[in-house]
Design a protein around this motif. Structure first.
Motif, PDB file in Angstrom:
ATOM      1  N   VAL A 118       0.841  -1.211   0.000  1.00 40.17           N
ATOM      2  CA  VAL A 118       0.000   0.000   0.000  1.00 40.17           C
ATOM      3  C   VAL A 118       0.873   1.257   0.000  1.00 40.17           C
ATOM      4  N   LYS A 119       0.437   2.258  -0.762  1.00 42.32           N
ATOM      5  CA  LYS A 119       1.248   3.481  -0.893  1.00 42.32           C
ATOM      6  C   LYS A 119       0.353   4.635  -1.333  1.00 42.32           C
ATOM      7  N   SER A 120       0.776   5.866  -1.054  1.00 42.76           N
ATOM      8  CA  SER A 120       0.063   7.038  -1.572  1.00 42.76           C
ATOM      9  C   SER A 120       1.076   8.091  -1.944  1.00 42.76           C
ATOM     10  N   ALA A 172      -1.991   5.895   3.380  1.00 45.92           N
ATOM     11  CA  ALA A 172      -3.145   5.128   2.878  1.00 45.92           C
ATOM     12  C   ALA A 172      -3.327   3.827   3.653  1.00 45.92           C
ATOM     13  N   ARG A 173      -4.582   3.335   3.628  1.00 42.36           N
ATOM     14  CA  ARG A 173      -4.904   2.042   4.268  1.00 42.36           C
ATOM     15  C   ARG A 173      -5.803   1.240   3.332  1.00 42.36           C
ATOM     16  N   THR A 174      -5.552  -0.063   3.228  1.00 44.30           N
ATOM     17  CA  THR A 174      -6.396  -0.908   2.376  1.00 44.30           C
ATOM     18  C   THR A 174      -7.513  -1.543   3.205  1.00 44.30           C
ATOM     19  N   GLY A 175      -8.455  -2.156   2.496  1.00 44.42           N
ATOM     20  CA  GLY A 175      -9.552  -2.863   3.153  1.00 44.42           C
ATOM     21  C   GLY A 175      -9.061  -4.010   4.026  1.00 44.42           C
ATOM     22  N   ASP A 176      -7.859  -4.507   3.742  1.00 44.75           N
ATOM     23  CA  ASP A 176      -7.289  -5.592   4.559  1.00 44.75           C
ATOM     24  C   ASP A 176      -6.589  -5.065   5.806  1.00 44.75           C
ATOM     25  N   GLY A 177      -6.615  -3.734   5.997  1.00 43.34           N
ATOM     26  CA  GLY A 177      -5.971  -3.158   7.172  1.00 43.34           C
ATOM     27  C   GLY A 177      -4.480  -2.908   7.000  1.00 43.34           C
ATOM     28  N   GLU A 178      -3.957  -3.022   5.785  1.00 39.68           N
ATOM     29  CA  GLU A 178      -2.528  -2.752   5.548  1.00 39.68           C
ATOM     30  C   GLU A 178      -2.340  -1.233   5.482  1.00 39.68           C
TER      31      GLU A 178
END
Ligand code: MTE
Length: 358
Positions: free
Chosen positions: A243-245, A324-330
């Motif tokens: 994950v990155k932004s 940023a955060r993904t739906g998987d909590g990463e």
């Protein structure tokens, strides 16, 4: 190859040519081909579409050779996917980082069109024992190995069977509705949505179904990291994107006017699961507030975000960050993990702005 270099691209190395996108990459959800980064390990092969063949071989029931016309007989599909080089942003890591010194723009998003790989694999019939598929490019050259030997080789990478047969993986012939350009893999390349760019093998010439793990150069010496596993440390290929932004506006060093209302904007992406949230800090990472997700969600493409900020009245420097955060909590980490070497550089990237009086 004689290249008409778009004025928009920036050379990061020559022979082989590696070019980074312009700042405007972060201005559009779909990257124009002329602004899309180029990562080549060898010279671009000259391929004649008429005589080009893709051989599908190994542990398959019905080996096949496909030309452009045979590929056209399959049903085509389009996938919007972001491709980021695994070494993107490594220039910020300093001298310790080996490899092409990419800043932040070895990334782009395209509408990839082509044949779902699994349709072709279904047609040839994979053997039950097949665990990986190896993808070989038509480009070749000589590289030095870490024991000092010089070896001639093709660019090759493998995918585990479950990813190779996932619906999003394409043998792509088109990019943003046009046939692929030579730099991007004409006449056909693999596109592996969700994985770093090294998996998307260009100028595809062979697909080989194998019953064991493939230990090729580009997934052991290059594009691999050491990973602790069951009390041991093992070498594993780099795979899914972390994950990155990125803050597209303002850019590092930009001046902004005190007291003005501005909209910070950028993109966020990750390989596993959708982007669930982006947060922004205007105090150097001490505190974060939620940004708004903008545009529509495409499962394998970056997601736009925005954050309204009333610039403080006091002139001076400020550090902005996005996370940023993904739906998987990463969640994006604060610091680079050097166990990954100069790959997977996804730590929060501070952007300095200078507030000037009205
Ligand atoms: N495929 C071949 N055959 N040769 C290469 O050098 N580079 C890989 C991948 N596919 C490469 C390749 C890497 S490291 C990346 S990041 C992407 O292609 C870049 O794709 P692009 O040049 O279309 O942006």
């Amino acid at each position: 190859m004689k290249r008409e270099v778009s004025r928009e691209l920036v050379y990061r190395s020559r022979q082989p040519d590696n070019l980074e996108g312009p700042r405007q990459v972060f201005d559009a959800s779909v990257t124009p081909v002329e602004a899309f980064f180029v990562r080549n390990h060898f010279d671009v092969p000259e391929i004649d579409a008429e005589s080009w063949r893709l051989s599908v071989e190994g542990n398959v029931e019905r080996p096949r050779e496909l030309g452009v016309a045979e590929l056209d007989d399959f049903e085509h599909q389009t996938v919007r996917a972001t491709i980021e080089c695994a070494g993107n942003s490594r220039a910020h890591l300093g001298e310790r980082a080996q490899g092409v010194p990419w800043r932040d723009r070895a990334i782009g998003t395209a509408e990839w069109g082509g044949v779902p790989l699994r349709e072709v694999l279904d047609e040839v019939g994979l053997g039950d024992e097949v665990v990986e598929l190896i993808f070989v490019g038509a480009d070749r050259g000589t590289l030095e190995t870490n024991d000092g030997g010089q070896l001639e080789m093709s660019y090759a990478r493998s995918l585990p069977r479950p990813k190779a047969t996932a619906e999003e993986v394409l043998i792509a012939t088109h990019m943003n509705g046009e046939p692929l350009e030579a730099d991007h893999g004409f006449p056909a390349r693999l596109v592996v949505p969700g994985w770093y760019g090294m998996a998307s093998v260009k100028w595809l010439s062979r697909i080989i179904a194998v019953d064991q793990r493939f230990d090729g150069y580009f997934q052991t010496e290059d594009y691999a990291t050491w990973v602790p596993e069951h009390d041991l440390v093992v070498r594993r290929p780099v795979g899914p994107m972390a994950v990155k932004s990125h803050i597209g506006f303002p850019i590092d060093g930009q001046s902004i006017t005190a007291g003005e209302a501005v909209v910070l904007r950028g993109y966020a992406w990750g390989g596993r699961g959708n982007i669930e949230a982006v947060e922004v800090s205007v105090d150097g990472g001490k505190s974060y507030e939620p940004a708004d997700l903008a545009g529509t969600n495409h499962p394998f493409a970056w997601r736009a975000w925005e954050y309204e900020w009333v610039v403080p009245d006091e002139p001076g420097e400020r550090i902005l960050c996005s996370r940023a955060r993904t739906g998987d909590g990463e969640v994006q980490p604060d610091h680079h993990d050097w166990r990954r070497g100069a790959y997977i550089v996804n730590a929060v990237r501070p952007v300095k702005v200078v507030i000037t009086g009205e």
